[in-house]
Design a protein around this motif. Structure first.
Motif, PDB file in Angstrom:
ATOM      1  N   PHE A 288      -4.372 -16.393  70.356  1.00 25.53           N
ATOM      2  CA  PHE A 288      -3.648 -16.606  68.925  1.00 25.53           C
ATOM      3  C   PHE A 288      -4.337 -15.654  67.680  1.00 25.53           C
ATOM      4  O   PHE A 288      -5.708 -15.524  67.973  1.00 25.53           O
ATOM      5  CB  PHE A 288      -3.786 -18.229  68.645  1.00 25.53           C
ATOM      6  N   ARG A 289      -3.507 -15.063  67.002  1.00 25.53           N
ATOM      7  CA  ARG A 289      -4.036 -14.413  65.951  1.00 25.53           C
ATOM      8  C   ARG A 289      -4.701 -14.942  64.916  1.00 25.53           C
ATOM      9  O   ARG A 289      -5.727 -14.521  64.274  1.00 25.53           O
ATOM     10  CB  ARG A 289      -2.693 -13.491  65.337  1.00 25.53           C
ATOM     11  N   SER A 290      -4.347 -16.052  64.399  1.00 22.08           N
ATOM     12  CA  SER A 290      -5.075 -16.773  63.375  1.00 22.08           C
ATOM     13  C   SER A 290      -5.141 -18.196  63.675  1.00 22.08           C
ATOM     14  O   SER A 290      -4.204 -18.826  64.240  1.00 22.08           O
ATOM     15  CB  SER A 290      -4.613 -16.529  61.877  1.00 22.08           C
ATOM     16  N   TYR A 291      -6.002 -18.981  62.951  1.00 18.55           N
ATOM     17  CA  TYR A 291      -5.988 -20.385  62.993  1.00 18.55           C
ATOM     18  C   TYR A 291      -5.487 -21.145  61.891  1.00 18.55           C
ATOM     19  O   TYR A 291      -4.959 -22.352  62.156  1.00 18.55           O
ATOM     20  CB  TYR A 291      -7.497 -20.827  63.247  1.00 18.55           C
ATOM     21  N   GLY A 292      -5.044 -20.640  60.744  1.00 19.29           N
ATOM     22  CA  GLY A 292      -4.466 -21.291  59.791  1.00 19.29           C
ATOM     23  C   GLY A 292      -3.044 -21.494  59.987  1.00 19.29           C
ATOM     24  O   GLY A 292      -2.743 -22.835  59.824  1.00 19.29           O
ATOM     25  N   TRP A 293      -2.206 -20.887  60.934  1.00 18.09           N
ATOM     26  CA  TRP A 293      -0.963 -21.161  61.268  1.00 18.09           C
ATOM     27  C   TRP A 293      -0.886 -22.440  62.277  1.00 18.09           C
ATOM     28  O   TRP A 293       0.123 -23.364  62.135  1.00 18.09           O
ATOM     29  CB  TRP A 293      -0.273 -20.278  61.794  1.00 18.09           C
ATOM     30  N   LEU A 294      -2.045 -22.563  62.809  1.00 21.43           N
ATOM     31  CA  LEU A 294      -1.911 -23.590  63.794  1.00 21.43           C
ATOM     32  C   LEU A 294      -2.214 -24.784  63.289  1.00 21.43           C
ATOM     33  O   LEU A 294      -1.436 -25.770  63.527  1.00 21.43           O
ATOM     34  CB  LEU A 294      -3.188 -23.260  65.015  1.00 21.43           C
ATOM     35  N   LEU A 295      -3.423 -25.057  62.525  1.00 29.65           N
ATOM     36  CA  LEU A 295      -3.778 -26.322  62.021  1.00 29.65           C
ATOM     37  C   LEU A 295      -2.849 -26.536  60.672  1.00 29.65           C
ATOM     38  O   LEU A 295      -2.528 -27.788  60.543  1.00 29.65           O
ATOM     39  CB  LEU A 295      -5.303 -26.177  61.698  1.00 29.65           C
ATOM     40  N   GLY A 296      -2.711 -25.642  59.763  1.00 25.77           N
ATOM     41  CA  GLY A 296      -2.085 -25.620  58.868  1.00 25.77           C
ATOM     42  C   GLY A 296      -0.566 -25.933  59.051  1.00 25.77           C
ATOM     43  O   GLY A 296       0.101 -26.958  58.396  1.00 25.77           O
ATOM     44  N   GLY A 297       0.114 -25.287  59.970  1.00 23.19           N
ATOM     45  CA  GLY A 297       1.341 -25.551  60.243  1.00 23.19           C
ATOM     46  C   GLY A 297       1.408 -26.852  60.874  1.00 23.19           C
ATOM     47  O   GLY A 297       2.626 -27.855  60.872  1.00 23.19           O
ATOM     48  N   SER A 298       0.482 -27.306  61.574  1.00 19.50           N
ATOM     49  CA  SER A 298       0.357 -28.732  62.218  1.00 19.50           C
ATOM     50  C   SER A 298       0.819 -30.074  61.128  1.00 19.50           C
ATOM     51  O   SER A 298       1.577 -30.561  60.939  1.00 19.50           O
ATOM     52  CB  SER A 298      -0.848 -28.937  63.114  1.00 19.50           C
TER      53      SER A 298
END
Length: 420
Positions: A288-298
């Motif tokens: 995965f490119r970045s973690y903000g989209w994973l946790l923030g998107g969640s």
């Protein structure tokens, strides 16, 4: 440290596939069990909201108190043996739960069952770290995540029908049988292990460290890694708000649709469907490119879904809670894969159990505290208003995670993302 055997495909990894089969059977049983408990408390015993709020507390309090110490044990002991014993005891306690006559005794048995289950999460994460190569980690998480979400779809629908046609106690019996089968599958792994300490992940340092030194080192890993520290803080702040009202769906829908108890099953199922869709999409990636989209998107998706549920009115169209459940599920899918990925990418085989145990302990502490606060809020205010407020908070938290991800996860390594 032992070398992982190379497998060109995760489907040819025999140990992981048996572990996956054990996880699948027990997870299916878990959701039959969850539906049974909600129906027994909400419709058979007509429990008050604050009593219903004690259900996740009974499950989570042992996890909060013992989770991080269980993580230390899994880094030192045979993980398969621990999981196998836990499954046998879980099956026996579930049979005991079938004959409990009132909510308070049921809560005690549920707590006892949680005590023996506390070992599962860190042991499972440690085993995956041991037997799955890094190139297959996302696929391993995706398979487990999809099975968990498919269980949310299948088990609530079947469980609702079984509970309606027979009794919710039959759903508890199905769970006991499922955990018995899971223990047999784990026994087949234990019996065929290459050597007695094959599933021990220990180094010379671990051999020389005391139990408490290992525990302190696990906390040191979390506090010294910015990626882990920020991910833990972000995730568990969101989880604290989510758990305030997650168990109160039964209270809200009991007011909105008192003659439609199956709506709870539909909501669970639609949430599981949304998570499966998201996990299948994430399964295309090797990293995965970045973690903000994973946790923030969640948090963003969960906030939208919760707020929508809170705005429902009596006589609502039946497709609306299904739609909101799917949106919540999309967020759950992001979190399920994202948080596990972050932990595995930022730990070693010898520390994964401790870090996972700490994670499980903090998450369980949120589950202990938040439902009590949520139960009090729901009794003081309308449940819909509490759902809407929590949804708005999660929505804001998600936006912050996405917009400020470069600052929050400053140490994130930008990995190459490739699809199959």
């Amino acid at each position: 440290m032992k070398e992982k055997s190379y497998h060109p495909s995760i489907w040819r990894n025999t140990v992981f596939m048996k572990l996956f089969a054990s996880y699948s059977v027990s997870m299916m049983g878990n959701y039959f069990d969850a539906i049974a408990i909600m129906i027994i408390f909400g419709y058979v015993w007509q429990a008050e909201p604050i009593m219903i709020a004690f259900i996740p507390v009974a499950i989570a309090l042992p996890q909060a108190l013992l989770g991080q110490f269980a993580g230390v044990l899994t880094d030192r002991m045979n993980k398969v043996k621990l999981m196998m014993i836990a499954d046998i005891l879980t099956a026996l306690l579930t049979l005991l739960l079938m004959v409990t006559p009132n909510p308070w005794l049921a809560l005690i048995v549920i707590s006892m069952r949680s005590v023996v289950n506390v070992i599962h999460f860190p042991a499972q994460q440690g085993l995956i770290k041991q037997v799955v190569g890094e190139e297959h980690l996302v696929k391993a998480f995706s398979l487990n995540g999809m099975m968990m979400q498919l269980s949310k779809i299948i088990a609530p629908l079947l469980g609702g029908m079984v509970a309606g046609a027979a009794s919710p106690q039959l759903c508890l019996l199905i769970n006991a049988i499922a955990f018995s089968l899971s223990s047999l599958i784990l026994f087949s792994i234990y019996r065929k292990q290459e050597k007695p300490d094959f599933f021990l992940s220990k180094t010379e340092n671990n051999d020389q460290m005391s139990f408490w030194q290992s525990w302190r080192e696990g906390w040191g890993l979390v506090l010294q890694s910015r990626i882990l520290f920020v991910s833990f803080c972000f995730s568990f702040t969101g989880l604290l708000f989510i758990q305030m009202i997650d168990v109160q769906f039964i209270t809200w829908f009991r007011d909105l649709a008192p003659t439609r108890p199956e709506m709870i099953g539909w909501l669970f199922a639609s949430s599981g469907f949304g998570a499966v869709v998201m996990i299948m999409g994430l399964n295309r990636f090797k990293a995965f490119r970045s973690y903000g989209w994973l946790l923030g998107g969640s948090m963003l998706c969960i906030g939208i879904g919760f707020a929508g549920v809170g705005l429902l009115k009596p006589g609502f169209d039946l497709w609306l809670p299904v739609l909101y459940g799917i949106v919540v599920g999309l967020g759950v899918g992001l979190y399920t894969i994202g948080f596990q990925y972050i932990i595995h990418k930022n730990t070693t085989e010898d520390s994964i159990g401790r870090v996972s145990g700490i994670s499980n302990s903090i998450a369980s502490l949120c589950v202990v505290l938040a439902p009590l606060i949520g139960g009090a809020l729901v009794q003081a205010f309308e449940a819909g208003a509490v759902f809407t407020g929590v949804g708005a908070i999660c929505l804001v938290l998600g936006i912050i995670g996405i917009l400020f991800q470069k600052f929050l996860w400053a140490e994130t390594v930008f990995l190459k993302v490739s699809s199959n």
